[in-house]
Design a protein around this motif. Sequence first.
Motif, PDB file in Angstrom:
ATOM      1  N   ARG A 117      43.408  41.913  52.342  1.00 28.31           N
ATOM      2  CA  ARG A 117      42.743  41.024  51.707  1.00 28.31           C
ATOM      3  C   ARG A 117      43.030  39.586  52.329  1.00 28.31           C
ATOM      4  NH1 ARG A 117      42.616  40.998  45.266  1.00 28.31           N
ATOM      5  NH2 ARG A 117      41.591  42.700  45.070  1.00 28.31           N
ATOM      6  N   HIS A 130      36.681  42.828  47.003  1.00 26.98           N
ATOM      7  CA  HIS A 130      37.660  42.109  46.161  1.00 26.98           C
ATOM      8  C   HIS A 130      37.907  42.823  44.748  1.00 26.98           C
ATOM      9  CE1 HIS A 130      39.037  38.637  48.363  1.00 26.98           C
ATOM     10  NE2 HIS A 130      38.034  38.749  49.016  1.00 26.98           N
ATOM     11  N   CYS A 150      39.907  46.541  45.695  1.00 28.20           N
ATOM     12  CA  CYS A 150      41.185  46.577  45.831  1.00 28.20           C
ATOM     13  C   CYS A 150      41.795  46.294  44.526  1.00 28.20           C
ATOM     14  CB  CYS A 150      41.467  45.506  46.812  1.00 28.20           C
ATOM     15  SG  CYS A 150      41.321  46.423  48.408  1.00 28.20           S
TER      16      CYS A 150
END
Length: 84
Positions: free
Chosen positions: A39, A81, A84
């Motif tokens: 990320r 996002h 994950c």
Amino acid sequence: MSETELITHAGLDSAVYIRIYTLGLKIFLPIAVAALLVRIPVNVSAGTLLDLRKEVVFSDIDKLSISNVEGNFFFEGKAFHIKC
């Protein structure tokens, strides 16, 4: 301290609590590390905040947020996002 010593000293509740706590660490710590390793580079390299008007003030920590990723939420980078 072994588990039997913990049970005799503090009780079965504390032994179960410690076991659940360590299981959570074993599961979620590797997942969190792997997610952050993916990320953070995605957010930093996106560069959307740099393309905005000059009136927008942002700091270095804002480059790590989801606001720095451009695109439609479901079809491009922002859905990553949630996954994950």
